[in-house]
Design an enzyme around this catalytic site. Sequence first.
Site, mmCIF file in Angstrom:
data_model
loop_
_atom_site.group_PDB
_atom_site.id
_atom_site.type_symbol
_atom_site.label_atom_id
_atom_site.label_comp_id
_atom_site.label_asym_id
_atom_site.label_seq_id
_atom_site.Cartn_x
_atom_site.Cartn_y
_atom_site.Cartn_z
ATOM 1 C CG ASP A 176 -0.566 -0.492 7.932
ATOM 2 O OD1 ASP A 176 -1.420 0.642 8.464
ATOM 3 O OD2 ASP A 176 0.523 0.184 7.726
ATOM 4 C CE LYS B 181 0.857 1.300 4.394
ATOM 5 N NZ LYS B 181 1.788 2.590 4.856
HETATM 6 O O1 C5P Z 1 -0.126 -0.758 14.795
HETATM 7 P P1 C5P Z 1 0.560 -1.352 14.221
HETATM 8 O O2 C5P Z 1 1.771 -2.250 15.250
HETATM 9 O O3 C5P Z 1 0.978 -1.758 12.593
HETATM 10 O O4 C5P Z 1 2.384 0.200 14.758
HETATM 11 C C1 C5P Z 1 3.300 -0.057 14.406
HETATM 12 C C2 C5P Z 1 3.613 0.555 15.278
HETATM 13 O O5 C5P Z 1 3.310 2.490 15.300
HETATM 14 C C3 C5P Z 1 2.719 1.326 16.940
HETATM 15 O O6 C5P Z 1 3.183 0.875 17.930
HETATM 16 C C4 C5P Z 1 3.018 3.193 17.283
HETATM 17 O O7 C5P Z 1 4.006 3.348 17.547
HETATM 18 C C5 C5P Z 1 2.413 3.268 15.876
HETATM 19 N N1 C5P Z 1 1.825 3.395 15.207
HETATM 20 C C6 C5P Z 1 0.868 5.247 15.484
HETATM 21 N N2 C5P Z 1 0.087 5.175 15.108
HETATM 22 C C7 C5P Z 1 -0.807 4.550 14.361
HETATM 23 C C8 C5P Z 1 -0.668 3.509 13.896
HETATM 24 C C9 C5P Z 1 0.775 2.853 14.336
HETATM 25 O O8 C5P Z 1 1.565 5.545 16.296
HETATM 26 N N3 C5P Z 1 -2.122 4.691 13.714
#
Ligand code: C5P
Length: 306
Positions: free
Chosen positions: A139, A12
């Site tokens: 994601d 993406k």
């Molecule tokens: O959800 P995911 O594991 O992909 O997110 C990885 C990191 O990215 C989270 O631990 C956070 O630090 C950051 N993040 C965030 N806000 C979001 C998505 C991700 O701060 N909406």
Amino acid sequence: MSSTITVRVPAKVNVQLAVGGRRADGFHGLASVFFAVGLYDEVTVTPADRLSVSVAGPDAAAVPADRSNLAARAAVLLGSRYGITPQVHLHIDKGIPVAGGMAGGSADAAAALVGCDALWGTGADPAVLAELAAELGSDVPFGLLGGVALGEGRGEVLSPVPTGGSFHWVFAVADGGLSTPAVYGECDRLRDLDGGSADTDLPVPAADPVLLEALRTGDATALGAALSNDLQPAALSLRPALAATLRAGADAGAIGTLVSGSGPTCAFLVKDAASAAALATTLTASGTCRTALPAAGPVPGATVLN
Ligand code: C5P
């Protein structure tokens, strides 16, 4: 039921990534317009004595080939939901840049959910798969859905966005990745430095109506002008060399440029497939990236191939 399932899943780019304040759970509220492009990973699920992972592709060494891999965690999560021991081998053929801001790890998790569901015949409801996907990462639900979608909440609450026709892109892949938490942290630090606060004073992010209209009408020039990414200053702060990559694409005639998600991959919108092929050649020769890959979209989410 086949004894081996192969699932193809796209990368993406966020054509809009509006980042709101830091929430109490540490995530940021988002208005994220996800756009699935034709750069793919393939995840092959085969019955095995125990859960194992192997990875192929140019960046394979940078991907964990054990149970910490998000695809393995997806198999465990789906299995625990249906009382199944996840005795599978997951082979990941990586075409999506690793730690590149294109959700490659999330894509593999989405593919593993779909592949294990098909192999085990669990017939999970799409809503259940989406719920498990959201548990795995912000994601991952989009990896199941594909196309173009607005992600709200932390990016996991999706609504499809209508589009008119195909758009053509080039992705400049950097040497080495960027850590997503580090880029969000840098975004907060820059905002705090700026005199505001990363936790307060920030409006709830919303999708840009001009961008949505450009997607709906298939107007690449208007989309190029509307591209935006609130994480871009943070990615540039951590990786200043990306400024030269973005400049090289703009100088070579891209109609829109931005850092993809948390970077460091840079995305360039062009008007047609021939322009994409030409820009990819120019960018690869520019020395400002490791390689540049043309890709069109939107394309569907995780899809079983056999
Ligand atoms: O959800 P995911 O594991 O992909 O997110 C990885 C990191 O990215 C989270 O631990 C956070 O630090 C950051 N993040 C965030 N806000 C979001 C998505 C991700 O701060 N909406």
